[in-house]
Design an enzyme around this catalytic site. Structure first.
Site, PDB file in Angstrom:
ATOM      1  N   ARG A  21      14.972   7.506   2.499  1.00 38.06           N
ATOM      2  CA  ARG A  21      13.712   7.453   2.099  1.00 38.06           C
ATOM      3  C   ARG A  21      13.302   5.849   2.030  1.00 38.06           C
ATOM      4  NH1 ARG A  21      10.451   4.870  -1.548  1.00 38.06           N
ATOM      5  NH2 ARG A  21      11.967   5.477  -3.013  1.00 38.06           N
ATOM      6  N   ASP A  22      13.920   5.326   0.967  1.00 38.03           N
ATOM      7  CA  ASP A  22      13.445   3.932   0.911  1.00 38.03           C
ATOM      8  C   ASP A  22      13.686   2.786   1.784  1.00 38.03           C
ATOM      9  OD1 ASP A  22      12.483   1.677  -0.564  1.00 38.03           O
ATOM     10  OD2 ASP A  22      13.147   2.098  -2.368  1.00 38.03           O
ATOM     11  N   HIS A 211      16.172   2.145 -10.570  1.00 40.76           N
ATOM     12  CA  HIS A 211      15.840   1.922  -9.029  1.00 40.76           C
ATOM     13  C   HIS A 211      15.839   0.485  -8.796  1.00 40.76           C
ATOM     14  CE1 HIS A 211      14.196   2.999  -5.339  1.00 40.76           C
ATOM     15  NE2 HIS A 211      13.597   1.881  -5.280  1.00 40.76           N
ATOM     16  N   HIS A 213      15.670  -3.097  -6.715  1.00 42.38           N
ATOM     17  CA  HIS A 213      15.737  -3.761  -5.545  1.00 42.38           C
ATOM     18  C   HIS A 213      16.409  -5.281  -5.720  1.00 42.38           C
ATOM     19  CE1 HIS A 213      13.217  -1.289  -2.508  1.00 42.38           C
ATOM     20  NE2 HIS A 213      13.036  -0.928  -3.592  1.00 42.38           N
ATOM     21  N   CYS A 244       9.109  -1.266  -0.416  1.00 44.28           N
ATOM     22  CA  CYS A 244       7.921  -0.444  -0.257  1.00 44.28           C
ATOM     23  C   CYS A 244       6.965  -1.192   0.783  1.00 44.28           C
ATOM     24  CB  CYS A 244       7.117  -0.365  -1.492  1.00 44.28           C
ATOM     25  SG  CYS A 244       5.691   0.195  -1.790  1.00 44.28           S
ATOM     26  N   ASN A 253      16.700  -2.365  -1.516  1.00 37.49           N
ATOM     27  CA  ASN A 253      17.449  -1.861  -2.740  1.00 37.49           C
ATOM     28  C   ASN A 253      18.983  -2.595  -2.708  1.00 37.49           C
ATOM     29  OD1 ASN A 253      16.136   0.897  -3.653  1.00 37.49           O
ATOM     30  ND2 ASN A 253      16.005   0.667  -1.340  1.00 37.49           N
TER      31      ASN A 253
END
Ligand code: COA
Ligand code: ZN
Length: 313
Positions: A21-22, A211, A213, A244, A253
């Site tokens: 996803r990310d 979460h 980065h 994002c 990440n």
């Protein structure tokens, strides 16, 4: 002289894989659906209990247009793994539910400006939408991700009270599983300690995932800070991909391979197969046309007792 008590760290931690996803959302060229599925199949063999498979978002992120196909394929083949899907609104939740997602990861930001950029809603509007998502979820779970929880690309430092307010509302709606996200990758141990200790003080129960980065290389220092506060759940993205599209300047990440190696070296068991993750990471530049952003991926595997084919030496 002060000392660190490493024996006080959690004995095990959960690592959630979020690259599909990310990571994928930030790859500029379209990734063929078959390639996404092949990477997910490999990740499913590496020991993760939860994988963020995709996101059900609007046409602003065309990379995720095949979300339903990817989710259906994943659930058909890997039903025992918790399949998470990021959703920014009710429409995304409806689509994720009909594609078979186990957990809806509802995203909203602690910062008004980032929430507007990312979801075109005020924080209050997103919270109303979260209430509706909780109403329609049926038997499925809703996890809440608080983005820009430490810094915002538009507003700068975020007060911990903004994070606490969202957590309180999420808990009132019955969401006992949350992520606190350093969307920009600018958090540092002092800030992380301040916000996360307030979160634990106010809400001692509930599952809280960090979460991170790694824009300024502080993700593992932040991880250690969180571990000392008793946090035991972390997102990682194989290969260090991620970002994002609505947080300019943010890097990927923390890579899953660096995170897993770090945790295991600290004696924190993850259940994740590091050689398998490294082998997947190695294939990423050729498969997706993006560079590998991880220390363990690029550094000597022999020093990790892992041979070049990705097996334990
Ligand atoms: N999935 C698919 N389509 C969606 C959707 C969703 N979750 N939400 C809205 N849409 C569609 C609408 O149906 C509409 O389509 P139409 O023009 O064919 O009628 C179009 O998108 C615009 O709808 P609108 O309600 O005006 O949404 P918006 O333009 O205000 O966009 C979001 C809002 C939430 C959909 C969009 O900002 C978004 O997807 N944000 C998430 C971004 C993201 O992925 N960030 C990274 C992860 S943190
Ligand atoms: Zn992220």
């Amino acid at each position: 002289m002060g000392s660190l008590d490493f024996s006080s760290l959690p004995k095990q931690a959960e690592v959630i894989e979020v690259c599909p996803r990310d990571g994928f959302q930030n790859v500029q060229v379209p990734i063929p659906t078959s390639e996404k599925i092949a990477i997910l199949d490999a990740l499913a063999e590496a020991g993760f209990k939860t994988i963020e498979v995709t996101s059900f978002v609007g046409p602003a992120v065309p990379q995720m247009a095949d979300a339903a196909e990817v989710m259906r394929d994943f659930k058909r083949k890997h039903g025992a793994i918790e399949a998470m899907a990021l959703v920014p609104n009710v429409k995304g939740a409806e689509n994720a539910l009909s594609a078979g997602a186990d957990t809806l990861n509802f995203v909203l930001s602690a910062s008004e400006s980032h929430n507007r950029e990312n979801t075109r809603r005020t924080v209050e509007e997103s919270l109303s939408e979260l209430a509706e998502v909780c109403r329609i979820k049926g038997e499925k779970k809703v996890h809440v991700s608080v983005a820009t929880a430490f810094y915002c690309p538009f507003e700068g430092e975020i007060a911990k009270e903004a994070v606490l307010k969202i957590i309180e509302r999420a808990l009132c709606l019955g969401c006992g599983s949350l992520s606190i996200s350093d969307t920009t990758g600018t958090a540092h141990p002092v800030k992380v300690h301040d916000t996360l200790s307030a979160v634990r003080r106010e809400y001692p129960r509930g599952r809280v995932v960090l979460h991170l980065h790694d824009t300024h290389g502080m993700a593992l220092a932040n991880t250690l800070t969180a571990l000392f506060l008793g946090y035991d759940a972390f997102d990682g993205a194989v290969g260090g991909l991620g970002g994002c599209p609505f947080a300019p300047g943010a890097a990927g990440n923390v890579s899953t391979e660096d995170l897993v190696n770090f945790l295991e070296r600290l004696g924190v068991k993850t259940g994740v197969d590091l050689p398998k993750v490294l082998a997947i990471a190695r294939g990423i530049p050729a498969r997706l046309g993006v560079p590998l952003c991880s220390h363990c991926g690029q550094g000597s595997w022999t020093l990790l007792n892992i041979n070049e084919s990705g097996d334990k030496a």
